[in-house]
Design a protein around this motif. Structure first.
Motif, PDB file in Angstrom:
ATOM      1  N   ARG A  91      15.546   6.049 -21.370  1.00  0.00           N
ATOM      2  CA  ARG A  91      15.331   6.347 -22.790  1.00  0.00           C
ATOM      3  C   ARG A  91      15.783   7.752 -23.153  1.00  0.00           C
ATOM      4  O   ARG A  91      16.367   7.973 -24.210  1.00  0.00           O
ATOM      5  CB  ARG A  91      13.866   6.150 -23.135  1.00  0.00           C
ATOM      6  N   VAL A  92      15.500   8.692 -22.282  1.00  0.00           N
ATOM      7  CA  VAL A  92      15.874  10.080 -22.557  1.00  0.00           C
ATOM      8  C   VAL A  92      17.390  10.246 -22.495  1.00  0.00           C
ATOM      9  O   VAL A  92      17.967  11.014 -23.275  1.00  0.00           O
ATOM     10  CB  VAL A  92      15.140  11.045 -21.604  1.00  0.00           C
ATOM     11  N   ILE A  93      18.052   9.529 -21.602  1.00  0.00           N
ATOM     12  CA  ILE A  93      19.511   9.583 -21.540  1.00  0.00           C
ATOM     13  C   ILE A  93      20.106   9.082 -22.855  1.00  0.00           C
ATOM     14  O   ILE A  93      21.069   9.657 -23.367  1.00  0.00           O
ATOM     15  CB  ILE A  93      20.047   8.797 -20.325  1.00  0.00           C
ATOM     16  N   ALA A  94      19.508   8.053 -23.426  1.00  0.00           N
ATOM     17  CA  ALA A  94      19.980   7.571 -24.734  1.00  0.00           C
ATOM     18  C   ALA A  94      19.813   8.663 -25.793  1.00  0.00           C
ATOM     19  O   ALA A  94      20.695   8.854 -26.642  1.00  0.00           O
ATOM     20  CB  ALA A  94      19.224   6.306 -25.136  1.00  0.00           C
ATOM     21  N   LEU A  95      18.718   9.395 -25.742  1.00  0.00           N
ATOM     22  CA  LEU A  95      18.504  10.505 -26.674  1.00  0.00           C
ATOM     23  C   LEU A  95      19.541  11.606 -26.430  1.00  0.00           C
ATOM     24  O   LEU A  95      20.106  12.151 -27.380  1.00  0.00           O
ATOM     25  CB  LEU A  95      17.084  11.064 -26.528  1.00  0.00           C
ATOM     26  N   ALA A 148       6.374   6.980 -25.828  1.00  0.00           N
ATOM     27  CA  ALA A 148       4.981   6.650 -26.126  1.00  0.00           C
ATOM     28  C   ALA A 148       4.533   5.313 -25.544  1.00  0.00           C
ATOM     29  O   ALA A 148       3.451   5.217 -24.956  1.00  0.00           O
ATOM     30  CB  ALA A 148       4.743   6.671 -27.633  1.00  0.00           C
ATOM     31  N   ASP A 149       5.342   4.276 -25.681  1.00  0.00           N
ATOM     32  CA  ASP A 149       4.889   2.971 -25.198  1.00  0.00           C
ATOM     33  C   ASP A 149       4.878   2.874 -23.670  1.00  0.00           C
ATOM     34  O   ASP A 149       4.294   1.953 -23.114  1.00  0.00           O
ATOM     35  CB  ASP A 149       5.708   1.832 -25.824  1.00  0.00           C
ATOM     36  N   LEU A 150       5.482   3.850 -22.990  1.00  0.00           N
ATOM     37  CA  LEU A 150       5.380   3.922 -21.526  1.00  0.00           C
ATOM     38  C   LEU A 150       4.129   4.689 -21.109  1.00  0.00           C
ATOM     39  O   LEU A 150       3.816   4.772 -19.920  1.00  0.00           O
ATOM     40  CB  LEU A 150       6.624   4.592 -20.938  1.00  0.00           C
ATOM     41  N   GLN A 160       4.582  15.387 -19.434  1.00  0.00           N
ATOM     42  CA  GLN A 160       4.492  14.572 -18.219  1.00  0.00           C
ATOM     43  C   GLN A 160       5.882  14.222 -17.711  1.00  0.00           C
ATOM     44  O   GLN A 160       6.135  14.244 -16.504  1.00  0.00           O
ATOM     45  CB  GLN A 160       3.690  13.295 -18.480  1.00  0.00           C
ATOM     46  N   PHE A 161       6.796  13.902 -18.630  1.00  0.00           N
ATOM     47  CA  PHE A 161       8.169  13.613 -18.245  1.00  0.00           C
ATOM     48  C   PHE A 161       8.788  14.825 -17.557  1.00  0.00           C
ATOM     49  O   PHE A 161       9.480  14.693 -16.545  1.00  0.00           O
ATOM     50  CB  PHE A 161       8.996  13.202 -19.469  1.00  0.00           C
ATOM     51  N   ALA A 162       8.546  16.011 -18.094  1.00  0.00           N
ATOM     52  CA  ALA A 162       9.088  17.233 -17.492  1.00  0.00           C
ATOM     53  C   ALA A 162       8.541  17.420 -16.077  1.00  0.00           C
ATOM     54  O   ALA A 162       9.290  17.766 -15.152  1.00  0.00           O
ATOM     55  CB  ALA A 162       8.756  18.447 -18.365  1.00  0.00           C
TER      56      ALA A 162
END
Length: 176
Positions: free
Chosen positions: A142-146, A62-64, A70-72
């Motif tokens: 961030r997604v890698i951390a998830l 969100a803060d990005l 959109q990421f997809a």
């Protein structure tokens, strides 16, 4: 001729339903409990897991200023530069209309650029710009951390088996 009594002619809508002797409050099970847990249907459990991952991803990005869809789109354009909007829609499981809005917004923000197809001039091909690559890199961290969180309790063999199972489901059911 006999007349119907008032009890016979009374409409069903005007009858009061009989109340149960005791009303019991129902507690909605938390994720992982009852049908939301190991006793649940696989399709429901997949959807429940997807919803949890998507919500967490939305909050993470969100803060990005980036949404999960959109990421997809950024991810697919990074992996397969030169895709058309229709191709992006198929790969991201989004409608062409949604992808059209996402592409317009990403292009407006300078994250992607359009080039005409070399043979079919009406087809627009999309690719990441340097800004888009930088934005995707920040998102991926961030997604890698998830994803690490998702696989925290899995060894490499179990993770590979789950990836194979999920990919197999998609390949198998696509034919239906």
């Amino acid at each position: 001729m006999t007349r119907k009594t008032a009890a016979i002619t009374k409409s069903k809508a005007s009858r009061k339903p009989t109340a149960p002797a005791e009303i019991v409050a129902v507690r909605v099970p938390a994720p992982g409990e009852g049908k939301r847990g190991e006793q649940g249907y696989l399709g429901y459990l997949l959807r429940q897991a997807h919803a949890a991952v998507r919500l967490t991803m939305e909050r993470t990005l969100a803060d990005l200023g980036v949404t999960s869809p959109q990421f997809a789109v950024l991810t697919m354009l990074n992996a397969y530069p030169g895709l058309s909007g229709a191709d992006v829609a198929r790969l991201t499981f989004l409608t062409p209309q949604t992808v059209g809005v996402i592409i317009r917004n990403l292009a407006r923000d300078g994250a992607i650029v359009m080039t005409p197809h070399p043979v079919h001039g009406r087809i627009q091909q999309w690719a990441l710009t340097q800004r888009g690559t930088t934005l995707l890199k920040a998102c991926r961290e961030r997604v890698i951390a998830l994803e690490k969180r998702l696989a925290a309790n899995l060894d490499a063999k179990a993770e590979a088996a789950i990836r194979r199972w999920l990919a197999g489901i998609a390949a198998d059911l696509q034919e239906d």
